[in-house]
Design a protein around this motif. Structure first.
Motif, short mmCIF file in Angstrom:
data_model
loop_
_atom_site.label_atom_id
_atom_site.label_comp_id
_atom_site.label_asym_id
_atom_site.label_seq_id
_atom_site.Cartn_x
_atom_site.Cartn_y
_atom_site.Cartn_z
N PRO A 1 0.73 -1.13 -0.06
CA PRO A 1 -0.11 -0.05 0.08
C PRO A 1 0.92 1.42 0.02
N CYS A 2 2.02 1.17 0.67
CA CYS A 2 2.75 2.51 0.77
C CYS A 2 3.57 2.86 -0.59
N ILE A 3 4.05 1.62 -1.15
CA ILE A 3 4.86 2.07 -2.41
C ILE A 3 4.01 2.31 -3.55
N HIS A 4 2.66 1.66 -3.38
CA HIS A 4 1.66 1.83 -4.64
C HIS A 4 1.06 3.41 -4.38
N GLN A 5 0.91 3.96 -3.33
CA GLN A 5 0.67 5.11 -3.10
C GLN A 5 1.80 6.30 -3.49
N GLN B 1 7.33 10.48 -12.83
CA GLN B 1 8.84 10.31 -12.41
C GLN B 1 9.06 9.36 -11.35
N ALA B 2 8.58 8.21 -11.55
CA ALA B 2 8.61 7.15 -10.54
C ALA B 2 10.04 6.91 -9.96
N THR B 3 10.36 7.07 -8.75
CA THR B 3 11.84 6.73 -8.36
C THR B 3 11.76 6.28 -6.91
N CYS B 4 12.79 5.21 -6.66
CA CYS B 4 12.49 4.76 -5.21
C CYS B 4 12.92 5.76 -4.34
N PRO B 5 12.10 5.55 -3.12
CA PRO B 5 12.15 6.60 -2.09
C PRO B 5 13.39 6.76 -1.31
N VAL B 6 14.10 5.73 -1.46
CA VAL B 6 15.22 5.44 -0.57
C VAL B 6 16.64 5.91 -1.34
N CYS B 7 16.65 5.53 -2.73
CA CYS B 7 18.14 5.72 -3.50
C CYS B 7 17.60 6.40 -4.61
N ALA C 1 9.35 0.81 -11.09
CA ALA C 1 7.73 0.56 -11.59
C ALA C 1 7.01 -0.64 -10.78
N LYS C 2 5.55 -0.25 -10.64
CA LYS C 2 4.92 -1.56 -10.08
C LYS C 2 5.23 -2.87 -10.73
N GLU C 3 5.65 -2.77 -12.04
CA GLU C 3 5.71 -4.21 -12.64
C GLU C 3 7.11 -4.83 -12.40
N THR C 4 8.01 -3.97 -11.87
CA THR C 4 9.22 -4.47 -11.51
C THR C 4 9.38 -4.92 -10.01
N LEU C 5 8.35 -4.62 -9.26
CA LEU C 5 8.23 -4.93 -7.83
C LEU C 5 8.33 -6.45 -7.49
N THR C 6 8.90 -7.01 -6.50
CA THR C 6 8.68 -8.46 -6.37
C THR C 6 7.91 -8.74 -5.20
#
Length: 85
Positions: A48-52, A60-66, A71-76
């Motif tokens: 839920p957190c990363i989706h939001q 401009q979807a980037t990792c909130p850490v680094c 992308a949603k499609e590449t999350l495991t």
């Protein structure tokens, strides 16, 4: 003291039964990851957190850490014991 000790990657951990090791924490809400997913850059998030996060940054979807591209499609998804999936 109740808990266990283990060695992960050369790091000694002393983990109590009621403590959450930091590597199970969502990097957005800083709580135990629910419906956990792992990014290609190796960061753990609640779905839920990363989706939001990604919905708010669709262009401009980037990792909130680094700040790596994400992308949603590449999350495991990470499934643990007693998981329904």
């Amino acid at each position: 003291t109740s808990g266990f000790e283990c060695n992960v990657g050369g790091v000694d951990l002393n983990v109590g039964f009621f403590e959450t090791p930091s590597f199970f924490l969502d990097q957005i809400c800083l709580e135990t990851a629910r419906d956990a997913v792992l990014s290609r850059c190796g960061h753990l998030f609640c779905w839920p957190c990363i989706h939001q996060w990604l919905e708010m940054r669709a262009q401009q979807a980037t990792c909130p850490v680094c700040k790596s591209a994400i992308a949603k499609e590449t999350l495991t998804p990470i499934y643990g014991r007693n998981s329904s999936q």
